[in-house]
Enzyme design. Structure first.
Site, PDB file in Angstrom:
ATOM      1  N   TYR A 155       5.159   2.540   5.115  1.00  7.46           N
ATOM      2  CA  TYR A 155       4.133   3.390   4.021  1.00  7.46           C
ATOM      3  C   TYR A 155       4.564   3.371   2.689  1.00  7.46           C
ATOM      4  O   TYR A 155       3.894   2.968   1.721  1.00  7.46           O
ATOM      5  CB  TYR A 155       3.907   4.698   4.672  1.00  7.46           C
ATOM      6  CG  TYR A 155       3.112   5.583   3.844  1.00  7.46           C
ATOM      7  CD1 TYR A 155       1.734   5.401   4.139  1.00  7.46           C
ATOM      8  CD2 TYR A 155       3.498   6.521   2.822  1.00  7.46           C
ATOM      9  CE1 TYR A 155       0.889   6.462   3.472  1.00  7.46           C
ATOM     10  CE2 TYR A 155       2.562   7.499   2.224  1.00  7.46           C
ATOM     11  CZ  TYR A 155       1.302   7.305   2.669  1.00  7.46           C
ATOM     12  OH  TYR A 155       0.306   8.189   1.963  1.00  7.46           O
ATOM     13  N   LYS A 159       2.939   1.699  -0.721  1.00 10.63           N
ATOM     14  CA  LYS A 159       2.485   2.703  -2.002  1.00 10.63           C
ATOM     15  C   LYS A 159       3.218   2.116  -3.097  1.00 10.63           C
ATOM     16  O   LYS A 159       2.642   2.260  -4.089  1.00 10.63           O
ATOM     17  CB  LYS A 159       2.640   4.061  -1.515  1.00 10.63           C
ATOM     18  CG  LYS A 159       1.922   4.661  -0.531  1.00 10.63           C
ATOM     19  CD  LYS A 159       0.548   4.779  -0.666  1.00 10.63           C
ATOM     20  CE  LYS A 159      -0.510   5.226   0.278  1.00 10.63           C
ATOM     21  NZ  LYS A 159      -2.030   5.279   0.118  1.00 10.63           N
TER      22      LYS A 159
END
Ligand code: NAP
Length: 247
Positions: A155, A159
Protein backbone atom coordinates in the site's frame (compact mmCIF):
# COMPACT_ATOMS: atom_id res chain seq x y z
CA UNK A 1 -21.13 19.03 -27.30
CA UNK A 2 -20.35 20.19 -23.78
CA UNK A 3 -23.15 21.99 -21.92
CA UNK A 4 -20.87 24.67 -20.45
CA UNK A 5 -20.90 23.02 -17.02
CA UNK A 6 -17.94 21.26 -15.41
CA UNK A 7 -17.89 17.49 -15.23
CA UNK A 8 -16.03 15.10 -12.95
CA UNK A 9 -15.14 11.42 -12.91
CA UNK A 10 -14.50 10.04 -9.42
CA UNK A 11 -13.12 6.51 -9.25
CA UNK A 12 -14.28 4.52 -6.24
CA UNK A 13 -17.04 7.04 -5.70
CA UNK A 14 -19.60 4.67 -4.22
CA UNK A 15 -18.48 4.72 -0.59
CA UNK A 16 -16.28 6.41 2.00
CA UNK A 17 -14.00 9.21 0.86
CA UNK A 18 -15.06 8.80 -2.79
CA UNK A 19 -18.72 9.31 -1.93
CA UNK A 20 -17.87 12.43 0.08
CA UNK A 21 -15.84 13.73 -2.89
CA UNK A 22 -18.78 13.16 -5.26
CA UNK A 23 -21.06 15.08 -2.89
CA UNK A 24 -18.59 17.94 -2.42
CA UNK A 25 -18.19 18.31 -6.20
CA UNK A 26 -21.96 18.08 -6.73
CA UNK A 27 -22.41 20.79 -4.10
CA UNK A 28 -20.17 23.01 -6.28
CA UNK A 29 -22.47 22.30 -9.24
CA UNK A 30 -20.31 19.78 -11.11
CA UNK A 31 -21.91 16.80 -12.83
CA UNK A 32 -20.33 13.59 -11.55
CA UNK A 33 -19.67 10.13 -12.91
CA UNK A 34 -19.47 7.78 -9.96
CA UNK A 35 -17.27 4.80 -10.66
CA UNK A 36 -17.47 1.71 -8.47
CA UNK A 37 -16.15 -1.83 -8.49
CA UNK A 38 -18.99 -4.10 -7.30
CA UNK A 39 -21.21 -2.23 -4.87
CA UNK A 40 -24.04 -1.06 -7.13
CA UNK A 41 -26.39 -0.18 -4.26
CA UNK A 42 -23.86 2.14 -2.65
CA UNK A 43 -23.11 3.75 -6.02
CA UNK A 44 -26.80 4.34 -6.67
CA UNK A 45 -27.21 5.89 -3.21
CA UNK A 46 -24.32 8.25 -3.92
CA UNK A 47 -25.80 9.14 -7.32
CA UNK A 48 -29.18 9.88 -5.79
CA UNK A 49 -27.65 12.10 -3.08
CA UNK A 50 -25.76 14.03 -5.79
CA UNK A 51 -28.87 14.35 -7.96
CA UNK A 52 -30.69 15.85 -4.96
CA UNK A 53 -28.09 18.64 -5.13
CA UNK A 54 -29.32 19.40 -8.66
CA UNK A 55 -26.58 17.89 -10.83
CA UNK A 56 -26.35 15.00 -13.25
CA UNK A 57 -24.86 11.98 -11.48
CA UNK A 58 -24.25 8.64 -13.18
CA UNK A 59 -22.98 5.46 -11.51
CA UNK A 60 -20.70 3.40 -13.76
CA UNK A 61 -19.21 0.03 -12.85
CA UNK A 62 -15.63 -0.58 -13.91
CA UNK A 63 -12.38 -2.02 -12.60
CA UNK A 64 -9.74 0.71 -12.82
CA UNK A 65 -6.99 -1.92 -12.69
CA UNK A 66 -8.04 -3.01 -16.18
CA UNK A 67 -6.71 -0.65 -18.85
CA UNK A 68 -9.68 -1.17 -21.18
CA UNK A 69 -12.23 -0.65 -18.42
CA UNK A 70 -10.46 2.49 -17.22
CA UNK A 71 -10.42 3.89 -20.76
CA UNK A 72 -14.11 3.03 -21.12
CA UNK A 73 -14.89 5.04 -17.97
CA UNK A 74 -13.34 8.16 -19.46
CA UNK A 75 -15.04 7.52 -22.83
CA UNK A 76 -18.41 7.10 -21.11
CA UNK A 77 -17.92 10.36 -19.20
CA UNK A 78 -17.11 12.15 -22.47
CA UNK A 79 -20.17 10.63 -24.18
CA UNK A 80 -22.54 11.42 -21.31
CA UNK A 81 -21.23 14.88 -20.42
CA UNK A 82 -19.64 16.13 -23.64
CA UNK A 83 -16.42 17.02 -21.81
CA UNK A 84 -14.43 16.01 -18.74
CA UNK A 85 -12.68 18.66 -16.68
CA UNK A 86 -12.02 16.85 -13.38
CA UNK A 87 -10.60 13.40 -12.69
CA UNK A 88 -10.26 12.17 -9.12
CA UNK A 89 -8.34 8.91 -8.80
CA UNK A 90 -9.68 7.71 -5.47
CA UNK A 91 -10.29 3.96 -5.94
CA UNK A 92 -8.09 2.05 -3.55
CA UNK A 93 -7.72 -1.20 -1.68
CA UNK A 94 -5.53 -2.68 1.06
CA UNK A 95 -4.13 -6.21 1.37
CA UNK A 96 -2.03 -5.81 4.52
CA UNK A 97 0.69 -8.16 5.72
CA UNK A 98 4.26 -8.06 6.93
CA UNK A 99 6.88 -8.24 4.18
CA UNK A 100 8.00 -11.77 4.98
CA UNK A 101 4.42 -13.05 4.78
CA UNK A 102 3.12 -10.86 1.96
CA UNK A 103 1.97 -12.89 -1.00
CA UNK A 104 2.87 -11.68 -4.46
CA UNK A 105 -0.82 -11.55 -5.39
CA UNK A 106 -1.43 -9.11 -2.50
CA UNK A 107 1.38 -6.91 -3.77
CA UNK A 108 0.06 -7.04 -7.33
CA UNK A 109 -3.61 -6.44 -6.46
CA UNK A 110 -2.80 -3.30 -4.45
CA UNK A 111 -0.35 -1.86 -6.99
CA UNK A 112 -2.68 -2.66 -9.89
CA UNK A 113 -5.67 -0.92 -8.32
CA UNK A 114 -4.09 1.98 -6.46
CA UNK A 115 -1.23 2.95 -8.79
CA UNK A 116 -1.87 1.42 -12.21
CA UNK A 117 -5.56 2.30 -11.96
CA UNK A 118 -4.67 5.98 -11.64
CA UNK A 119 -2.15 5.63 -14.49
CA UNK A 120 -4.79 4.11 -16.79
CA UNK A 121 -7.39 6.78 -15.97
CA UNK A 122 -4.92 9.68 -16.29
CA UNK A 123 -3.68 8.32 -19.60
CA UNK A 124 -7.21 8.17 -20.96
CA UNK A 125 -8.22 11.61 -19.62
CA UNK A 126 -5.02 13.50 -20.49
CA UNK A 127 -5.62 13.83 -24.24
CA UNK A 128 -9.10 15.40 -24.04
CA UNK A 129 -7.98 17.63 -21.15
CA UNK A 130 -4.92 18.80 -23.09
CA UNK A 131 -7.08 19.45 -26.15
CA UNK A 132 -9.50 21.60 -24.18
CA UNK A 133 -6.53 23.24 -22.40
CA UNK A 134 -8.14 22.77 -19.02
CA UNK A 135 -8.14 19.90 -16.58
CA UNK A 136 -7.83 19.11 -12.91
CA UNK A 137 -6.51 15.75 -11.78
CA UNK A 138 -6.47 14.91 -8.08
CA UNK A 139 -4.93 11.64 -6.97
CA UNK A 140 -5.72 10.26 -3.53
CA UNK A 141 -2.46 9.19 -1.93
CA UNK A 142 -1.98 8.60 1.82
CA UNK A 143 0.26 9.62 4.69
CA UNK A 144 1.40 6.02 4.53
CA UNK A 145 3.03 6.87 1.19
CA UNK A 146 5.05 9.59 2.96
CA UNK A 147 5.82 7.88 6.28
CA UNK A 148 5.54 4.13 5.63
CA UNK A 149 3.60 1.79 7.90
CA UNK A 150 4.48 -1.72 9.08
CA UNK A 151 2.31 -4.30 7.32
CA UNK A 152 1.63 -2.03 4.36
CA UNK A 153 4.69 -2.30 2.08
CA UNK A 154 2.40 -2.82 -0.92
CA UNK A 155 0.00 0.00 0.00
CA UNK A 156 2.81 2.43 0.91
CA UNK A 157 4.57 1.69 -2.39
CA UNK A 158 1.36 2.36 -4.32
CA UNK A 159 0.70 5.63 -2.49
CA UNK A 160 4.31 6.87 -2.71
CA UNK A 161 4.25 5.89 -6.37
CA UNK A 162 1.17 8.04 -6.89
CA UNK A 163 3.08 11.07 -5.59
CA UNK A 164 6.03 10.57 -7.95
CA UNK A 165 3.72 9.84 -10.87
CA UNK A 166 1.58 12.92 -10.14
CA UNK A 167 4.60 15.26 -10.01
CA UNK A 168 5.89 13.85 -13.32
CA UNK A 169 2.53 14.18 -15.06
CA UNK A 170 2.05 17.64 -13.54
CA UNK A 171 5.26 18.72 -15.31
CA UNK A 172 4.13 17.08 -18.58
CA UNK A 173 0.68 18.65 -18.67
CA UNK A 174 1.23 22.08 -17.09
CA UNK A 175 1.75 23.89 -20.40
CA UNK A 176 -1.75 22.73 -21.48
CA UNK A 177 -3.55 24.11 -18.44
CA UNK A 178 -3.94 20.75 -16.71
CA UNK A 179 -3.01 20.56 -13.03
CA UNK A 180 -2.17 17.34 -11.19
CA UNK A 181 -2.09 17.23 -7.40
CA UNK A 182 -2.31 14.67 -4.60
CA UNK A 183 -4.35 14.69 -1.44
CA UNK A 184 -2.80 12.52 1.27
CA UNK A 185 -5.37 11.58 3.91
CA UNK A 186 -4.33 10.33 7.33
CA UNK A 187 -6.53 8.03 9.38
CA UNK A 188 -10.07 8.58 8.08
CA UNK A 189 -13.24 6.98 9.40
CA UNK A 190 -14.42 4.73 6.52
CA UNK A 191 -15.02 1.02 5.76
CA UNK A 192 -11.29 0.72 4.98
CA UNK A 193 -10.25 1.65 8.53
CA UNK A 194 -13.27 0.08 10.28
CA UNK A 195 -11.61 -3.34 9.94
CA UNK A 196 -8.49 -2.32 11.90
CA UNK A 197 -8.04 -4.14 15.23
CA UNK A 198 -8.56 -2.00 18.37
CA UNK A 199 -4.84 -2.06 19.27
CA UNK A 200 -3.87 -0.79 15.80
CA UNK A 201 -6.51 1.99 16.03
CA UNK A 202 -5.19 3.12 19.41
CA UNK A 203 -1.59 3.07 18.17
CA UNK A 204 -2.58 5.15 15.12
CA UNK A 205 -4.62 7.59 17.22
CA UNK A 206 -1.62 8.18 19.45
CA UNK A 207 0.28 9.44 16.36
CA UNK A 208 -2.29 12.08 15.42
CA UNK A 209 -1.55 15.52 16.88
CA UNK A 210 -5.19 16.58 16.51
CA UNK A 211 -6.14 13.48 18.51
CA UNK A 212 -9.00 12.13 16.40
CA UNK A 213 -9.82 10.34 13.17
CA UNK A 214 -10.62 12.50 10.16
CA UNK A 215 -13.99 12.57 8.43
CA UNK A 216 -14.37 11.73 4.74
CA UNK A 217 -15.91 15.19 4.25
CA UNK A 218 -12.68 16.82 5.46
CA UNK A 219 -10.72 15.02 2.73
CA UNK A 220 -13.41 15.85 0.17
CA UNK A 221 -13.15 19.57 0.98
CA UNK A 222 -9.44 19.52 0.08
CA UNK A 223 -10.17 17.66 -3.17
CA UNK A 224 -12.96 20.10 -4.08
CA UNK A 225 -10.55 22.99 -3.47
CA UNK A 226 -7.85 21.51 -5.73
CA UNK A 227 -10.49 20.75 -8.39
CA UNK A 228 -12.04 24.19 -8.13
CA UNK A 229 -11.41 27.66 -9.57
CA UNK A 230 -9.32 28.86 -6.60
CA UNK A 231 -6.57 26.31 -7.23
CA UNK A 232 -5.61 27.12 -10.83
CA UNK A 233 -2.01 28.03 -9.88
CA UNK A 234 -1.34 24.92 -7.80
CA UNK A 235 0.18 21.84 -9.43
CA UNK A 236 2.45 18.97 -8.43
CA UNK A 237 1.61 19.37 -4.73
CA UNK A 238 0.71 16.97 -1.94
CA UNK A 239 -1.92 18.28 0.45
CA UNK A 240 -2.01 16.25 3.68
CA UNK A 241 -5.38 16.00 5.41
CA UNK A 242 -4.18 14.03 8.37
CA UNK A 243 -4.61 15.84 11.67
CA UNK A 244 -0.89 16.65 11.60
CA UNK A 245 0.35 13.06 11.29
CA UNK A 246 2.89 13.67 8.53
CA UNK A 247 4.43 16.97 9.66
P1 NAP B 1 -13.39 2.35 0.94
O1 NAP B 1 -14.41 2.88 1.90
O2 NAP B 1 -12.88 0.97 1.12
O3 NAP B 1 -13.93 2.54 -0.57
C1 NAP B 1 -13.14 2.10 -1.63
C2 NAP B 1 -13.77 2.55 -2.92
O4 NAP B 1 -12.94 2.12 -4.02
C3 NAP B 1 -15.15 1.94 -3.17
O5 NAP B 1 -15.91 2.89 -3.86
C4 NAP B 1 -14.83 0.74 -4.08
O6 NAP B 1 -15.93 0.36 -4.90
C5 NAP B 1 -13.72 1.34 -4.92
N1 NAP B 1 -12.85 0.36 -5.58
C6 NAP B 1 -12.07 -0.58 -5.00
N2 NAP B 1 -11.40 -1.27 -5.94
C7 NAP B 1 -11.77 -0.75 -7.14
C8 NAP B 1 -11.43 -1.03 -8.49
N3 NAP B 1 -10.56 -2.00 -8.82
N4 NAP B 1 -12.01 -0.30 -9.49
C9 NAP B 1 -12.89 0.70 -9.18
N5 NAP B 1 -13.25 1.02 -7.92
C10 NAP B 1 -12.69 0.29 -6.91
O7 NAP B 1 -12.07 3.28 0.95
P2 NAP B 1 -11.84 4.75 1.54
O8 NAP B 1 -11.38 4.62 2.93
O9 NAP B 1 -12.97 5.61 1.20
O10 NAP B 1 -10.55 5.16 0.69
C11 NAP B 1 -10.64 5.90 -0.53
C12 NAP B 1 -9.24 6.25 -0.98
O11 NAP B 1 -8.59 6.99 0.05
C13 NAP B 1 -8.36 5.04 -1.25
O12 NAP B 1 -7.49 5.30 -2.34
C14 NAP B 1 -7.55 4.91 0.02
O13 NAP B 1 -6.33 4.25 -0.20
C15 NAP B 1 -7.38 6.36 0.38
N6 NAP B 1 -7.07 6.59 1.78
C16 NAP B 1 -7.94 6.21 2.76
C17 NAP B 1 -7.62 6.45 4.09
C18 NAP B 1 -8.52 6.08 5.23
O14 NAP B 1 -8.09 6.23 6.39
N7 NAP B 1 -9.73 5.62 4.98
C19 NAP B 1 -6.39 7.06 4.39
C20 NAP B 1 -5.53 7.42 3.38
C21 NAP B 1 -5.88 7.20 2.07
P3 NAP B 1 -17.11 -0.66 -4.33
O15 NAP B 1 -17.96 0.18 -3.41
O16 NAP B 1 -17.83 -1.07 -5.55
O17 NAP B 1 -16.39 -1.76 -3.63
Amino acid sequence: MSDGKLHALVTGGSRGIGRAICLALAAQGYDVMINYSGNVTAAQETAQACQELGVKAIPVQGNVADPQEAARLVETALEEFGSLEILVNNAGITRDGLLLRMKEEDWTAVLDTNLKGAFHCMKAAARPMMKQRMGRIVNISSVVGLRGNPGQANYAASKAGLIGMSKSVAKELASRGVTVNCVAPGFIDTDMTAVLPQAAREELLSQIPLGRLGAAQEVAAAVAFLAGPQAGYITGQVLCVDGGMAM
